[in-house]
Enzyme design. Structure first.
Site, PDB file in Angstrom:
ATOM      1  N   HIS A  13       0.866  -1.188   0.000  1.00 31.81           N
ATOM      2  CA  HIS A  13       0.000   0.000   0.000  1.00 31.81           C
ATOM      3  C   HIS A  13       0.890   1.221   0.000  1.00 31.81           C
ATOM      4  CE1 HIS A  13       0.618   0.804   4.360  1.00 31.81           C
ATOM      5  NE2 HIS A  13       0.565  -0.492   4.485  1.00 31.81           N
ATOM      6  N   HIS A 131      12.937  -4.007   4.621  1.00 29.77           N
ATOM      7  CA  HIS A 131      11.855  -3.088   4.936  1.00 29.77           C
ATOM      8  C   HIS A 131      12.215  -2.181   6.121  1.00 29.77           C
ATOM      9  CE1 HIS A 131       7.391  -2.252   4.832  1.00 29.77           C
ATOM     10  NE2 HIS A 131       7.663  -1.838   6.053  1.00 29.77           N
ATOM     11  N   HIS A 135      12.915   1.930   6.593  1.00 35.96           N
ATOM     12  CA  HIS A 135      12.307   2.828   7.578  1.00 35.96           C
ATOM     13  C   HIS A 135      13.370   3.556   8.400  1.00 35.96           C
ATOM     14  CE1 HIS A 135       8.122   2.219   6.963  1.00 35.96           C
ATOM     15  NE2 HIS A 135       8.040   0.985   7.427  1.00 35.96           N
ATOM     16  N   GLY A 309       4.872   2.891  10.437  1.00 37.42           N
ATOM     17  CA  GLY A 309       3.500   3.348  10.566  1.00 37.42           C
ATOM     18  C   GLY A 309       3.130   3.824  11.960  1.00 37.42           C
ATOM     19  N   ASP A 337       4.811   3.434   4.640  1.00 36.42           N
ATOM     20  CA  ASP A 337       5.491   2.719   3.565  1.00 36.42           C
ATOM     21  C   ASP A 337       5.886   3.618   2.399  1.00 36.42           C
ATOM     22  OD1 ASP A 337       5.374   0.437   5.007  1.00 36.42           O
ATOM     23  OD2 ASP A 337       4.203  -0.720   3.577  1.00 36.42           O
ATOM     24  N   ARG A 425       0.426  14.301   5.557  1.00 37.07           N
ATOM     25  CA  ARG A 425      -0.039  15.559   6.132  1.00 37.07           C
ATOM     26  C   ARG A 425       0.017  16.698   5.132  1.00 37.07           C
ATOM     27  NH1 ARG A 425      -2.112  12.521   9.570  1.00 37.07           N
ATOM     28  NH2 ARG A 425      -0.903  11.806  11.355  1.00 37.07           N
ATOM     29  N   ALA A 426      -1.018  17.529   5.120  1.00 39.62           N
ATOM     30  CA  ALA A 426      -0.974  18.801   4.404  1.00 39.62           C
ATOM     31  C   ALA A 426      -0.262  19.814   5.281  1.00 39.62           C
ATOM     32  CB  ALA A 426      -2.386  19.279   4.087  1.00 39.62           C
ATOM     33  N   THR A 555      -6.244  21.729   7.456  1.00 42.50           N
ATOM     34  CA  THR A 555      -6.600  20.345   7.165  1.00 42.50           C
ATOM     35  C   THR A 555      -6.283  20.057   5.705  1.00 42.50           C
ATOM     36  OG1 THR A 555      -8.341  18.668   7.352  1.00 42.50           O
ATOM     37  CG2 THR A 555      -9.009  20.840   6.572  1.00 42.50           C
TER      38      THR A 555
END
Length: 610
Positions: A13, A131, A135, A309, A337, A425-426, A555
């Site tokens: 994903h 993986h 990270h 995550g 991810d 995030r914006a 937001t």
């Protein structure tokens, strides 16, 4: 030409691509922003094209392509899991095995074929990284620290679910590892699923729900579900979980423990869901704090870097900072991810001798996370003219003045400027903005703009130089990944003055910035710095001059179920589908009342406007 390395995450994903030049991130984007499919897992063809276009490169110009996990190692874990759960997992195994045998196991070959189809020349060598290494690399190498402790915590990579590292210079050394199926991320996802939200996307909803409840199930979780050791290591009691046997996270065991069946998605929330959310959030914070203390003891470092995550759990991050175990905490803005694409590329670059040139400047290497595409006024005008939009072209000062006046008058503004953010995030580039002083704004934004659950809190952007006047925040928070208490001086109600519970808590005004004050007096803070996003900083400065308030509601520029907007066309569509009042699109200002009628019958059938 600098050494160019392309990093990829794909086929689970949040597919993404990142491009480095001599070890410095210069372009990064999630595939979902281009495909408009939330959490898109497909090969990130559009994101790759964008990254290469940013520097005018083609595939032969790259020295390597780095993939964010080891498919052979992951397959061994998948195979061992199904064999261990046999015969109960046979149905799932029957559907999972064919793609592994046909292309997933030969991932580098598959990626090579996909890259070749881009018609951008022959791809270079494809390098596989693990993986959790990806990270950890995404957490430490872009951080502003010469050395630091590093924690990577998620659901699962190949085998690892939690890893601890020591970063020094351009080296990362792994110190400890917890392995599947013992996973803090999967524990949290099990409660996400049980409370009726979608796994791998609804965890932030559960986090937002937690302050409405009391942690009355924590003892049950500790006694039945998880054995937490002093050093933060833990083991799950697998008899209560279903994820080893199929796609469901929980089953009858959970129902016996927690008093009934799983909440049906979209059904009304009850006190049970509030309390379950509060309980698993408390357990998560306990584990993270214990792991952090162990990382400090093993490394001796006063600074910590986070990714994975679970690092997007900004409430736990805030508690970690408040605990004082570390003097500073830096969280990768694309901690999930998608950020694995960045980490894989960085791991390869550092192994080839790249230097972390930003260290010593006091700044990180993420450019404020503004690593996505930008659109100039020619692009914007072409889109608006094609859509028949009505707009005015303004110089920056006039645009800011008019946006500030609209915000101060209680209007909601879509704000589309400069390069798009990388991560969930914006941060003032693809944002919806509003006045935080309006006690009705939280409900209005949720129901009329975002079309989402009423309990969801909104985050504040605050001028970095004024943050201490508004929030009890011990350090900067440029990526909106730390939760802090609203300053006591701004609170209008104390914890002891109300007996309201559940969603009734929403009706209580708690501070002079109520639209961004959650029911527990906290806020997920973004500190805005002029060097990261100059025009957004100028907007906040102008809002402060007009209102004496240094804070705006910020937001993400999207609605429920859709990715954040990427292009001017995306922004105009979202603007017209909602009850936003104004849209500031580069130097173009649009008023909703001036726009021609918008025909979108399919959308209205999906999202009720009233």
């Amino acid at each position: 030409m600098p050494e160019l390395i392309l990093g990829l995450s794909a086929h689970y994903h949040d597919s993404a691509a990142t491009l480095l030049a001599d070890g410095v991130p210069i372009a990064a984007a999630q595939q979902e922003r281009f495909s408009r499919r939330r959490h898109d897992s497909d090969f990130p063809a559009d994101a790759i094209r964008y990254c290469l276009d940013e520097v005018g490169a083609k595939l032969p110009d790259l020295s390597a392509v780095a993939y964010y996990e080891d498919p052979a190692l992951k397959f061994r874990r998948v195979l061992a899991t199904y064999l261990g759960a046999a015969p109960h997992a046979f149905g799932t195994f029957r559907h999972t095995l064919p793609p592994w045998l046909s292309w997933k196991l030969a991932m580098t070959r598959h990626l090579g074929r996909q890259l070749a189809r881009l018609d951008l020349g022959d791809p270079p060598q494809i390098v596989v990284r693990r993986h959790h290494e990806s990270h950890a690399a995404s957490a430490f190498f872009p951080s502003p620290y010469e050395s630091a402790a590093v924690l990577a915590i998620d659901g699962v990579g190949e085998w690892a679910t939690t890893t601890m590292w020591h970063g020094v210079g351009n080296q990362l050394r792994q110190l400890a590892e917890l392995r599947f199926p013992h996973s803090l991320g999967l524990l949290y996802s099990a409660f996400t699923y049980y409370c009726g939200f979608k796994v791998d996307s609804g965890e932030y909803k559960l986090m937002g729900l937690a302050p409405y409840g009391t942690p009355r199930y924590t003892d049950v979780i500790r006694e039945r579900l998880i054995d937490i050791k002093k050093d933060g290591s833990f083991r799950l009691n697998l008899r209560w979980f279903e994820f080893l046997r199929g796609q469901a996270m929980t089953g009858r065991g959970f129902e016996r423990l927690f008093g009934g069946p799983r909440r049906v998605p979209e059904a009304p929330l009850t006190e049970r869901e509030f309390d379950l959310a509060a309980s698993v959030q408390s357990i998560t914070e306990e584990v993270v704090l214990r792991l952090a203390r162990t990382a400090r003891r093993l490394t001796g470092e006063p600074r910590l870097c986070l990714a994975g995550g679970v690092a997007l759990n900004c409430v736990a991050n805030g508690k970690l900072l408040d605990a004082g175990t570390f003097e500073e905490v830096w969280v990768q803005p694309a901690a999930g991810d998608a950020g694995g694409s960045l980490g894989a590329a960085l791991a390869v670059a550092m192994s080839r001798g790249a230097r972390r040139v930003h260290v010593g400047t006091g700044r990180d290497a993420m450019s404020g996370a503004l690593l996505g595409p930008a659109y100039d006024d020619t692009d914007i005008r072409s889109t608006l003219d094609r859509r028949g939009a009505v707009y005015r072209v303004l110089d920056e000062a006039t645009l800011i003045d008019q946006v500030v006046a609209a915000l101060a008058a209680g209007k909601v503004v879509g704000w589309f400027q400069c390069r798009m953010e990388f991560g969930p995030r914006a941060l003032g580039a693809r944002s919806i903005l509003a006045d935080p002083r309006d006690p009705r704004m939280q409900s209005a934004l949720n129901l009329k703009i975002k079309f989402r659950e009423s309990f969801r809190p909104f985050a504040p952007s605050v001028l970095a130089e004024d943050a201490e006047a508004y929030f009890e925040l011990a350090q900067s928070s440029p990526y909106m990944l730390l939760v802090a208490k609203v300053s006591p001086a701004l609170r209008t109600r104390s914890d002891s003055t109300s007996h309201a519970t559940g969603l009734d808590l929403l009706r209580i005004t708690r501070s002079t910035i109520p639209a961004v004050t959650h029911v527990d007096f906290t806020a997920r803070v973004q500190t805005v710095h002029p060097e990261n996003n100059p025009i957004y900083h100028r907007l906040l400065t102008a809002f402060k001059e007009a209102t004496s308030c240094s804070v705006l509601v910020n937001t993400s520029f999207n609605v429920r179920g859709e990715p954040i907007v990427c292009s001017p066309d995306d922004a105009y569509t979202c603007f017209m589908r909602t009850r936003m009042d104004l849209l500031a699109l580069g130097g173009h200002l649009l008023e909703k009342s001036a726009q021609p009628p918008y025909q979108d019958d399919d959308w209205r059938a999906l999202i009720p406007m009233d």
